[in-house]
Every structure is written in C-alpha cells, then in structure tokens.
Scaffold this motif. Sequence first.
Motif, short mmCIF file in Angstrom:
data_model
loop_
_atom_site.label_atom_id
_atom_site.label_comp_id
_atom_site.label_asym_id
_atom_site.label_seq_id
_atom_site.Cartn_x
_atom_site.Cartn_y
_atom_site.Cartn_z
N PRO A 188 0.83 -1.22 0.00
CA PRO A 188 0.00 0.00 0.00
C PRO A 188 0.86 1.26 0.00
N ALA A 189 0.36 2.30 -0.64
CA ALA A 189 1.08 3.57 -0.67
C ALA A 189 1.13 4.18 0.73
N ALA A 190 2.23 4.83 1.05
CA ALA A 190 2.36 5.47 2.34
C ALA A 190 1.49 6.73 2.39
N PRO A 191 0.77 6.96 3.49
CA PRO A 191 -0.12 8.12 3.58
C PRO A 191 0.58 9.45 3.33
N ALA A 192 1.79 9.64 3.84
CA ALA A 192 2.50 10.92 3.65
C ALA A 192 2.79 11.16 2.18
N ILE A 221 0.30 10.83 15.55
CA ILE A 221 0.17 9.91 14.40
C ILE A 221 -0.26 8.53 14.88
N ARG A 222 0.32 8.05 15.95
CA ARG A 222 -0.02 6.72 16.46
C ARG A 222 -1.49 6.64 16.87
N GLU A 223 -2.00 7.74 17.45
CA GLU A 223 -3.37 7.74 17.96
C GLU A 223 -4.41 7.94 16.86
N ALA A 224 -3.97 8.41 15.67
CA ALA A 224 -4.92 8.76 14.61
C ALA A 224 -5.09 7.65 13.58
N ALA A 225 -4.71 6.43 13.89
CA ALA A 225 -4.79 5.33 12.92
C ALA A 225 -6.23 5.14 12.44
N GLY A 226 -6.40 5.15 11.11
CA GLY A 226 -7.71 4.91 10.50
C GLY A 226 -8.61 6.12 10.42
N ARG A 227 -8.19 7.27 10.95
CA ARG A 227 -9.01 8.49 10.91
C ARG A 227 -8.43 9.47 9.89
N SER A 228 -9.30 10.15 9.19
CA SER A 228 -8.87 11.19 8.26
C SER A 228 -8.66 12.49 9.02
N ALA A 242 -2.97 19.50 4.16
CA ALA A 242 -3.34 18.34 3.34
C ALA A 242 -4.10 17.35 4.22
N GLY A 243 -4.98 16.59 3.60
CA GLY A 243 -5.67 15.54 4.32
C GLY A 243 -4.82 14.28 4.33
N ILE A 244 -4.84 13.56 5.44
CA ILE A 244 -4.02 12.35 5.57
C ILE A 244 -4.73 11.36 6.48
N THR A 245 -4.63 10.08 6.17
CA THR A 245 -5.24 9.02 6.99
C THR A 245 -4.15 8.03 7.39
N PRO A 246 -3.64 8.13 8.63
CA PRO A 246 -2.60 7.19 9.07
C PRO A 246 -3.10 5.76 9.02
N LEU A 247 -2.26 4.87 8.56
CA LEU A 247 -2.60 3.46 8.49
C LEU A 247 -2.27 2.76 9.80
N LEU A 248 -3.10 1.76 10.16
CA LEU A 248 -2.77 0.92 11.30
C LEU A 248 -1.82 -0.16 10.78
N THR A 249 -0.59 -0.09 11.21
CA THR A 249 0.41 -1.02 10.68
C THR A 249 1.33 -1.51 11.79
N GLU A 250 2.06 -2.52 11.48
CA GLU A 250 2.97 -3.14 12.44
C GLU A 250 4.33 -2.44 12.36
N GLN A 271 4.55 -3.59 17.32
CA GLN A 271 3.23 -3.20 17.80
C GLN A 271 2.46 -2.53 16.67
N GLU A 272 1.13 -2.57 16.77
CA GLU A 272 0.30 -1.96 15.74
C GLU A 272 -0.04 -0.53 16.14
N VAL A 273 0.35 0.42 15.31
CA VAL A 273 0.14 1.84 15.59
C VAL A 273 -0.15 2.57 14.28
N GLY A 274 -0.57 3.83 14.40
CA GLY A 274 -0.75 4.67 13.23
C GLY A 274 0.58 4.99 12.59
N PHE A 275 0.59 5.04 11.25
CA PHE A 275 1.84 5.19 10.51
C PHE A 275 1.57 5.99 9.24
N ILE A 276 2.46 6.98 8.94
CA ILE A 276 2.29 7.74 7.70
C ILE A 276 3.50 7.61 6.79
N GLY A 277 4.63 7.08 7.29
CA GLY A 277 5.78 6.83 6.43
C GLY A 277 6.71 8.01 6.26
#
Length: 446
Positions: A188-192, A221-228, A242-250, A271-277
């Motif tokens: 998947p493409a990185a959100p950033a 970023i970690r707390e915003a996983a899955g939210r726009s 810019a709008g961004i949606t952090p992914l929940l990733t390992e 651990q699984e946390v919000g991630f934008i790359g």
Amino acid sequence: MSVLLFVLGVLFVAVGIAVSIALHEVGHLVPAKAFKVRVTQYMIGFGPTVFSRKRGETEYGFKALPLGGYVSMVGMFPPNKETADGDVRRSSTGMFQQLAVDARQAETDRLEPGDENRVFYKLPVWKRIIIMLGGPFMNLLIGVVLFAVLLMGFGTSQSTTTLASVSECVVTGSQAAAGQSECTDTDPAAPAHEAGLLPGDTITAFDGKPVASWAELSELIREAAGRSVTVTYERDGVQAEAGITPLLTERPVTEEDGTPVLDDGGNPVTQEVGFIGVGSQTALVRQPATEVLPMVGENLQSIAGVVINLPQRLADVAQAAFSTEERDPNGPMSVVGVGRIAGEISSMEEAPVQNRVATLIGLVGSVNLALFVFNLIPLLPLDGGHVAGALWESLRRGFAKLFKRPDPGPFDMAKLLPVTYAVAVLLMGMGALLIYADIVKPVSLF
C-alpha cells in the motif's frame, strides 16, 4: 582532506587530555601550597625531563613520556624509627619491609632545614584529604564545564518535525525483518506520500494540534490510525495543509536511543500503531542549565558501572582482542582508542562541523569524568588510596582516644608499598592490553 581532519580530531583530544592532566595536578598543587607543604616538583609526564624551570622552591616541567603527571611533596612517609644508638632499625622480615625502610629514608634525605612542620604526613587528616581529592575534583569540574558548553552552547541531537525522508509505500515490520527494502506493486502507498509531503517539509500541526517536537508528532500519528485528519506543514516558508489518513500497521518497538527491542528469541518486538511513512531530520537543540548536572550524573553512573565490573570488562576485551569477537563499544579503551574515535568523528565530512566539534567536546568531558571516577579507587598509587590511608589513620586515632590508649601516630603508608607496586604493575598491564586491543580490534562506533 579526510586524513587531515582525522589528524585534527586526534590532536584536539590529545591536547584536551594533556590539559586535563595538567589541571589535575594543579588540583593537588594549589591546596598543598596553601597548607604550606613544600612542593619540590610539578611535572607533566614521566621519565627523563625534557624541559623544566624552577620558580621559588618548586621545579615545573615536562617529562619525555606524556602518560600522566605528578606533584612531589616532601614528607609523604613518616621517618624510620630509630634505635637507642641512633642507627636506623633494619627489619629482618625480608624484602618488603626493606622497601618501606628505604622509602622512609629517601623521604628523610629530601628534608631541608625548616621542613619540620612542612611535611605532608604531619598535616591534619582533613587537609591531606583535600590535597589528594583536589586532582580528581579538578577533573570533575572540567567535565561539568565541558558538558555545560556542550548542552547549553551546542545542544543535544534531537529529532525535529522537519522531514528527512518520505516513504512511497508501507513495508511492515515482518517484511523488513525478512529483508524487503523496496516497494512492490502489492504494498500500500504510504499516507504521507499520497498527501504530497516531501523531504524538507516542516510539520507544524497535526489533527488541528500544534506540534513542537518529533515526540509530540509521533504520538498524534499513532493515535490517529484509521481516521482522516489534517496535517499542516511549511515548505519554502509557505504554510500548507493536506488531508491524511494514518494506516494501522505493524512497527518495531524501539528504545529511547532508537535501538530495536528484541524478544527472548532475539526477534524484533512490534506493535500496531498509526503510521504515515516519514523520517525526521535531527538538529542540535540547546538545553537549559538544569540539564547539565543530570547529564553528568548519568555519565558518572555509567563509568562507575564499568569500573566496578573492570575485571570482567578487561576479560571481555582480551577475549575480543585474541578472537573474532567484536569489541563492546561501551567497554574500556586506552588513549589510543579515544584518539581513533576522535579522528573518525572529525573526518565525517557528511556531518556538520558544529556537530563534530560538539561530539569532540563531549568526548573530552567524558574522559575527565572517567579520570575522576578511576582516581577515587581506594588503592595506591591512585589518589583514592591516599584518601583511604588518611581515613584509616583518623579512625584508629579516634578509637585510641576513645579507649584512652596511646596515640598510634600517623599511619605509615610506606608499609603499603608492595601493594602499590603490585597495583602499578596491574595498571601497566591493563594499559598494554587496552592499547593492543585498540590497535588490532578497535572499537567502531560508526
């Protein structure tokens, strides 16, 4: 150019250590003169004298081997006890007793008219302790000053909210552990990257909350996983959103210094946390004066741990030097190793000059703290050994007074000369081992 920078780094640390040794001896010299002890020599180095000049009653100079220094004071040992006919009593117990007799006699031979009340052993215990602790505490003072310059003048390297890198895709921790380093069509493409962020952008707010540090941004970023959410950034002096949606990733769990946490099997903990790359740039951030002493305390604690476990540490060094094992970067090293590290730091042309100078200052500061701790070891010929002898004299005189016994007189440090020589041989052996290891198996920090 790199060779010249390497040499300059070595010279910087060499001069810094030489000055530190000279000031260490000043720490002994000043209180000795203040307490009226006759000081015959103040020398930097050992061996044949290269240069000296006499000022008053003291000869100041440099010796051929710049491996330390000393201050020579009269009356370090009390005189030999004499028989009724005035001859020096010779012990029949052997060589070690004879060493003490000869040492006391040598001290007596150095005395001049008027020295009767200017000898070291006649000083009150507290004055002797001040003289002997003057050297180590001078190193402590130098260390504190250098760390103050480092923290308040240069700062510590910290992650900032300015981006150093922007990933094109998301590579999970398990994929990275398996050796994947490039994006594939299925990643998947990185959100950033999707949001249009670029290296050099400075993030000023995330999800409507201003951010001033990388730690604050990472937590949001970690707390915003899955939210726009909205990310606010500055590029070339212009604010943008810019709008961004952090992914929940390992993602791998790391220590405060960035090293990965490993489980019992040696595998990275994730651990699984919000991630934008994104990755952050680092910069020197100046610290307040209140951070100086805690930093010095942390270094002293670390150095004390090495000293306490010195036999095991030296065994590890020896094993690494004569095998294929790597050296422990946190283990002991000689001045050769310190100089090599300084040269490597200085020759890192990709690092800013300010960062390199700051690191060299911190290195000299750490050496001074190491000298402070090492010299407090309660063994002769180290300063701590003289302090221990003075404290023992005070203790036994105190007990004699308490139980109304005759004053036992000054403690005869000459009796400990066999121990002194044994410790000196061990110190020379330790130095030889560390120098050899630093040549054939040097510590590599980079």
